[in-house]
Design a protein around this motif. Structure first.
Motif, short mmCIF file in Angstrom:
data_model
loop_
_atom_site.label_atom_id
_atom_site.label_comp_id
_atom_site.label_asym_id
_atom_site.label_seq_id
_atom_site.Cartn_x
_atom_site.Cartn_y
_atom_site.Cartn_z
N ASP A 185 0.83 -1.22 0.00
CA ASP A 185 0.00 0.00 0.00
C ASP A 185 0.86 1.26 0.00
N TYR A 186 2.15 1.12 0.30
CA TYR A 186 3.03 2.29 0.41
C TYR A 186 4.15 2.25 -0.63
N VAL A 187 3.89 1.64 -1.76
CA VAL A 187 4.92 1.45 -2.78
C VAL A 187 5.55 2.76 -3.25
N ASP A 188 4.75 3.85 -3.32
CA ASP A 188 5.29 5.12 -3.80
C ASP A 188 5.33 6.18 -2.71
N ASP A 189 5.31 5.74 -1.45
CA ASP A 189 5.36 6.67 -0.32
C ASP A 189 6.82 6.84 0.12
N PRO A 190 7.41 8.02 -0.09
CA PRO A 190 8.83 8.21 0.22
C PRO A 190 9.16 8.05 1.70
N PHE A 191 8.24 8.44 2.60
CA PHE A 191 8.51 8.33 4.03
C PHE A 191 8.68 6.87 4.45
N VAL A 192 7.77 6.03 4.01
CA VAL A 192 7.82 4.62 4.38
C VAL A 192 8.96 3.92 3.65
N VAL A 193 9.04 4.11 2.34
CA VAL A 193 10.04 3.41 1.53
C VAL A 193 11.47 3.74 1.96
N LEU A 194 11.77 5.05 2.08
CA LEU A 194 13.14 5.45 2.41
C LEU A 194 13.50 5.09 3.85
N THR A 195 12.54 5.22 4.76
CA THR A 195 12.81 4.87 6.16
C THR A 195 13.09 3.38 6.31
N ALA A 264 10.82 4.82 -9.30
CA ALA A 264 12.17 4.83 -8.71
C ALA A 264 12.13 4.28 -7.29
N LEU A 265 11.11 4.67 -6.51
CA LEU A 265 11.00 4.20 -5.14
C LEU A 265 10.73 2.69 -5.10
N GLY A 266 9.86 2.23 -6.00
CA GLY A 266 9.54 0.80 -6.06
C GLY A 266 10.76 -0.03 -6.43
N ALA A 267 11.54 0.47 -7.41
CA ALA A 267 12.75 -0.25 -7.83
C ALA A 267 13.79 -0.25 -6.73
N LEU A 268 13.94 0.89 -6.05
CA LEU A 268 14.92 0.99 -4.96
C LEU A 268 14.58 0.02 -3.83
N PHE A 269 13.31 0.02 -3.42
CA PHE A 269 12.92 -0.85 -2.31
C PHE A 269 13.15 -2.31 -2.66
N HIS A 270 12.82 -2.69 -3.89
CA HIS A 270 12.98 -4.10 -4.25
C HIS A 270 14.44 -4.49 -4.46
N SER A 271 15.31 -3.51 -4.62
CA SER A 271 16.74 -3.83 -4.70
C SER A 271 17.34 -3.99 -3.31
N VAL A 272 16.70 -3.37 -2.32
CA VAL A 272 17.20 -3.40 -0.94
C VAL A 272 16.66 -4.60 -0.17
N THR A 273 15.37 -4.90 -0.32
CA THR A 273 14.74 -5.92 0.51
C THR A 273 15.30 -7.33 0.33
N PRO A 274 15.83 -7.73 -0.83
CA PRO A 274 16.44 -9.07 -0.92
C PRO A 274 17.72 -9.22 -0.11
N ARG A 275 18.20 -8.12 0.51
CA ARG A 275 19.35 -8.22 1.40
C ARG A 275 19.01 -9.07 2.62
N THR A 276 17.84 -9.64 2.63
CA THR A 276 17.28 -10.56 3.62
C THR A 276 16.27 -9.91 4.52
N ASN A 280 7.95 -6.28 1.25
CA ASN A 280 7.88 -5.98 -0.17
C ASN A 280 6.82 -4.93 -0.46
N THR A 281 7.08 -4.09 -1.45
CA THR A 281 6.10 -3.08 -1.89
C THR A 281 5.54 -3.43 -3.26
N LEU A 282 6.15 -4.38 -3.94
CA LEU A 282 5.66 -4.85 -5.22
C LEU A 282 5.10 -6.26 -5.05
N PRO A 283 3.96 -6.58 -5.69
CA PRO A 283 3.40 -7.94 -5.58
C PRO A 283 4.34 -8.96 -6.20
N MET A 284 4.82 -9.89 -5.39
CA MET A 284 5.86 -10.81 -5.83
C MET A 284 5.42 -11.69 -7.00
N ALA A 285 4.17 -12.13 -6.97
CA ALA A 285 3.70 -13.06 -7.99
C ALA A 285 3.57 -12.40 -9.36
#
Length: 445
Positions: A185-195, A264-276, A280-285
């Motif tokens: 729900d917060y895929v493009d929210d900079p406060f949630v994504v960046l934090t 950009a925020l969606g791509a950034l978050f998904h590049s960071v979250t696989p660090r374990t 997720n902000t993007l639907p995996m399936a």
């Protein structure tokens, strides 16, 4: 009993400590008070959840927000915090409070837990880690609480804010949003994504690295380890962000409908979250196969040594890449930042990587037998996510059979403690060979 204690080396103590913590957590989650329906979880589901929390993975067979009561959620959060920092960290803190001195054996255990190179000042390092953790999680909790307060009552916003801050700093990925939707729900929210990104990265760098950065003003020195961790982490995040942006740009189910900033925020978050991390902000399936394969690659690498992250670690990846490049260039030595990497480190990196590959292959093979009816990439994705203690899932976890759940439980446990730690824990002490065989030559390639 005395002989038993004497035979417990640091690795065995770490393994036993995590196992006992998981069992305690599993028992608490089976209590009626732990779930909203007042029935408690079955033991297998409770064991799965406790293992996932203690091993800071995030894979779940039931949705955390919909299933558990506040008691159950606090049990999970406690397991995440203790599992992320290590039970020995908390034991050391308690010993310090009551004035008990840290013995040499305890220092060695802590050295093993943090992958430190020395036992010197290990107690001071533990204090710094705890202080830094409180500060980082508090700042993250405050920012997220303020943001969530626009969507829910203030009390719930504070609870959600600090829960997600602790969960993501420890790279656990557990969430309370319900319906297995994580932070979509917060895929493009900079406060949630960046934090959340910042919390994940901090937790995944490794406490040795964070301590060196903190002391840089006084020491003006950065070790080779820290340089490798920082440079490799930045390279992976930036490179993955660009690739995911390109792979998902036209995907109507992921980045397609978003603005340029949202993409950009969606791509950034998904590049960071696989660090374990596992959030997720993007639907995996709905991700493209290219993005899924890249995600598997990133999950396998993981974060920094001595951190809350799993995987083979970025230093292992960096050493292996440097070794390959040196061999291709015909150089005798493997060099990183003008420092020659010793053979022992190269062999250890190779052992860790090959152990990880074999574990993922075996688990994928078993899942393809026990969980029939799915695409192969789901089995590979789930196995890698469990080994890397990531927690990302394409939806297979809740559908796992009892055997499948047991396999993933064991994989998460091995992934958190590391193949080498477990190997040393169950093996005898190394003995010096009485003789050496003559050299042999094998054609390679």
């Amino acid at each position: 009993m005395k002989n038993f204690k004497e035979n417990l080396n640091p690795s065995k103590i770490l393994v036993l400590g995590f196992a006992i913590l998981i069992l305690i957590g599993a028992f608490l989650l089976t209590l009626p008070i732990a779930t909203e329906d007042g029935k408690g979880l079955t033991f297998l589901d409770a064991l799965f959840t406790a293992t996932s929390a203690t091993c800071v993975t995030g894979l779940v067979v039931v949705d955390t927000g919909d299933t558990f009561s506040m008691f159950g959620e606090l049990v999970i959060l406690s397991l995440i915090q203790i599992g992320g920092l290590g039970f020995m960290t908390f034991a050391t803190f308690l010993f310090t409070l009551i004035g008990k001195k840290i013995t040499l054996k305890e220092r060695i255990i802590l050295k093993e837990a943090f992958n430190a190179t020395s036992t010197n000042d290990i107690a001071k390092l533990v204090k710094k880690i705890l202080i830094f953790t409180v500060i980082a999680e508090s700042i993250g909790g405050i920012i997220l609480s303020i943001r969530f307060s626009f969507d829910m009552p203030i009390g719930q916003a504070i609870y959600f804010g600090f829960f997600h801050s602790i969960s993501n700093f420890n790279n656990a990925g557990f969430d309370l949003m319900g319906e297995f939707r994580s932070l979509t729900d917060y895929v493009d929210d900079p406060f949630v994504v960046l934090t959340v990104c910042f919390l994940i990265i901090l937790g995944g760098l490794g406490f040795i690295v964070i301590n060196e950065i903190n002391d840089f003003r006084e020491t003006h020195k950065i070790s080779l380890h820290t340089k490798v961790v920082l440079s490799t982490t930045i390279t992976l995040i930036v490179g993955a962000s660009i690739l995911i942006f390109l792979f998902e740009y036209g995907n109507d189910k992921t980045l397609g409908p978003l603005s340029s900033t949202g993409k950009a925020l969606g791509a950034l978050f998904h590049s960071v979250t696989p660090r374990t991390a596992g959030a997720n902000t993007l639907p995996m399936a709905d991700l493209t196969h290219a993005t899924l394969f890249l995600t598997i690659f990133l999950m396998f690498i993981g974060g920094g040594s001595g951190s809350t992250a799993g995987g083979i670690k970025v230093t292992t990846f960096a050493v292996l890449m440097a070794t390959a490049i040196s061999q291709l260039k015909g150089k005798e030595d493997v060099v990183l930042f003008k420092r020659r990497i010793v053979l022992e480190s190269i062999l250890k990196a190779l052992t860790v990587a090959m152990s990880g590959i074999m574990i993922v292959i075996i688990v994928t093979f078993i899942l393809s037998i026990t969980e029939q009816g799915h695409d192969f990439i789901l089995y590979l994705f789930e196995a890698t996510s469990a080994f890397g203690t990531v927690g990302l899932s394409m939806g297979l976890t809740p559908e796992l059979s009892p055997i499948g759940r047991i396999i993933i439980i064991l994989t998460m446990f091995v992934g958190r403690l590391g193949p080498l730690t477990l190997g040393f824990a169950i093996s005898k002490r190394r003995k010096k060979e009485a003789f050496r065989y003559p050299k042999g030559n094998i054609m390679i390639g």
